[in-house]
Design a protein around this motif. Structure first.
Motif, mmCIF file in Angstrom:
data_model
loop_
_atom_site.group_PDB
_atom_site.id
_atom_site.type_symbol
_atom_site.label_atom_id
_atom_site.label_comp_id
_atom_site.label_asym_id
_atom_site.label_seq_id
_atom_site.Cartn_x
_atom_site.Cartn_y
_atom_site.Cartn_z
ATOM 1 N N GLU A 58 3.619 0.511 5.083
ATOM 2 C CA GLU A 58 4.533 -0.553 5.529
ATOM 3 C C GLU A 58 4.037 -1.220 6.809
ATOM 4 N N GLU A 59 3.593 -0.407 7.746
ATOM 5 C CA GLU A 59 3.061 -0.940 9.005
ATOM 6 C C GLU A 59 1.801 -1.766 8.742
ATOM 7 N N ARG A 60 0.957 -1.277 7.841
ATOM 8 C CA ARG A 60 -0.273 -1.988 7.487
ATOM 9 C C ARG A 60 0.057 -3.310 6.809
ATOM 10 N N LEU A 80 -13.151 -8.445 4.513
ATOM 11 C CA LEU A 80 -14.426 -7.845 4.901
ATOM 12 C C LEU A 80 -14.129 -6.545 5.633
ATOM 13 N N GLU A 81 -15.066 -5.624 5.589
ATOM 14 C CA GLU A 81 -14.860 -4.328 6.236
ATOM 15 C C GLU A 81 -14.670 -4.466 7.740
ATOM 16 N N GLU A 120 -9.206 -1.602 -2.375
ATOM 17 C CA GLU A 120 -8.416 -2.317 -3.383
ATOM 18 C C GLU A 120 -6.959 -2.436 -2.956
ATOM 19 N N VAL A 121 -6.416 -1.371 -2.404
ATOM 20 C CA VAL A 121 -5.032 -1.401 -1.920
ATOM 21 C C VAL A 121 -4.896 -2.427 -0.801
ATOM 22 N N PHE A 122 -5.869 -2.475 0.101
ATOM 23 C CA PHE A 122 -5.844 -3.426 1.209
ATOM 24 C C PHE A 122 -5.937 -4.857 0.682
ATOM 25 N N ALA A 123 -6.830 -5.107 -0.272
ATOM 26 C CA ALA A 123 -6.957 -6.440 -0.866
ATOM 27 C C ALA A 123 -5.645 -6.864 -1.516
ATOM 28 N N ASP A 124 -4.942 -5.919 -2.126
ATOM 29 C CA ASP A 124 -3.632 -6.221 -2.717
ATOM 30 C C ASP A 124 -2.623 -6.625 -1.642
ATOM 31 N N LEU A 125 -2.674 -5.991 -0.473
ATOM 32 C CA LEU A 125 -1.775 -6.355 0.623
ATOM 33 C C LEU A 125 -2.035 -7.796 1.075
ATOM 34 N N VAL A 126 -3.307 -8.155 1.175
ATOM 35 C CA VAL A 126 -3.657 -9.525 1.554
ATOM 36 C C VAL A 126 -3.157 -10.494 0.492
ATOM 37 N N GLN A 127 -3.386 -10.175 -0.779
ATOM 38 C CA GLN A 127 -2.943 -11.052 -1.868
ATOM 39 C C GLN A 127 -1.422 -11.199 -1.873
ATOM 40 N N LEU A 150 -2.760 5.821 -7.731
ATOM 41 C CA LEU A 150 -3.542 6.863 -7.082
ATOM 42 C C LEU A 150 -5.038 6.601 -7.232
ATOM 43 N N ALA A 151 -5.428 5.960 -8.336
ATOM 44 C CA ALA A 151 -6.830 5.722 -8.623
ATOM 45 C C ALA A 151 -7.380 4.510 -7.870
ATOM 46 N N ALA A 152 -6.538 3.738 -7.210
ATOM 47 C CA ALA A 152 -6.999 2.570 -6.465
ATOM 48 C C ALA A 152 -7.641 3.005 -5.147
ATOM 49 N N SER A 153 -8.767 2.397 -4.827
ATOM 50 C CA SER A 153 -9.436 2.722 -3.571
ATOM 51 C C SER A 153 -8.670 2.100 -2.406
ATOM 52 N N ARG A 154 -8.978 2.554 -1.200
ATOM 53 C CA ARG A 154 -8.330 1.971 -0.014
ATOM 54 C C ARG A 154 -8.644 0.487 0.098
#
Length: 126
Positions: free
Chosen positions: A94-96, A46-47, A18-25, A12-16
């Motif tokens: 999931e879609e993201r 990048l944004e 950070e969550v997006f970077a995790d998806l890429v990783q 919950l404490a992860a920013s959007r």
């Protein structure tokens, strides 16, 4: 009472971002099992894409979701995924995650000179 709603180790404490970077990783890690040479490529988030980016000008109908920067002058090749355009086109996690993986596969394919289906045989299945 002021302070964080959840401790930092809780998702919950992860920013959007950070969550997006995790998806890429996660996507990169899936591909590295099949393509170990991806360890020599830098993956970035990048944004938004720049208006004067290397891919040429873009318009409202063709905002890029990702891009590549070939290796040159001692710099490693780079794959860039643009967070905001991807987020706007998806509704849930999931879609993201699926779209992020698709973008990463397409950009890796471009850098390696292969088809996306060669990079990931499950490309396009959904």
């Amino acid at each position: 009472m002021r302070g964080p709603i959840a401790p930092p180790q809780v998702p919950l404490a992860a920013s959007r971002a950070e969550v997006f970077a995790d998806l890429v990783q996660d996507s990169v890690e899936r591909l590295e099992r099949r393509w170990p040479q991806l360890a020599d490529i830098d993956f970035m988030v990048l944004e938004v894409p720049r208006l004067d980016g290397a891919g040429g000008p873009w318009n409202d109908e063709a905002v890029p979701l990702g891009g590549t920067i070939p290796a040159q002058e001692g710099r490693r090749a780079r794959v860039v995924v643009y967070r905001r355009p991807v987020e706007i086109r998806t509704k849930g996690r999931e879609e993201r995650a699926a779209l992020v993986h698709e973008v990463v596969v397409e950009q890796v394919a471009e850098l390696l000179g292969l088809t996306p289906e060669t990079v990931d045989p499950r490309y396009g299945e959904d």
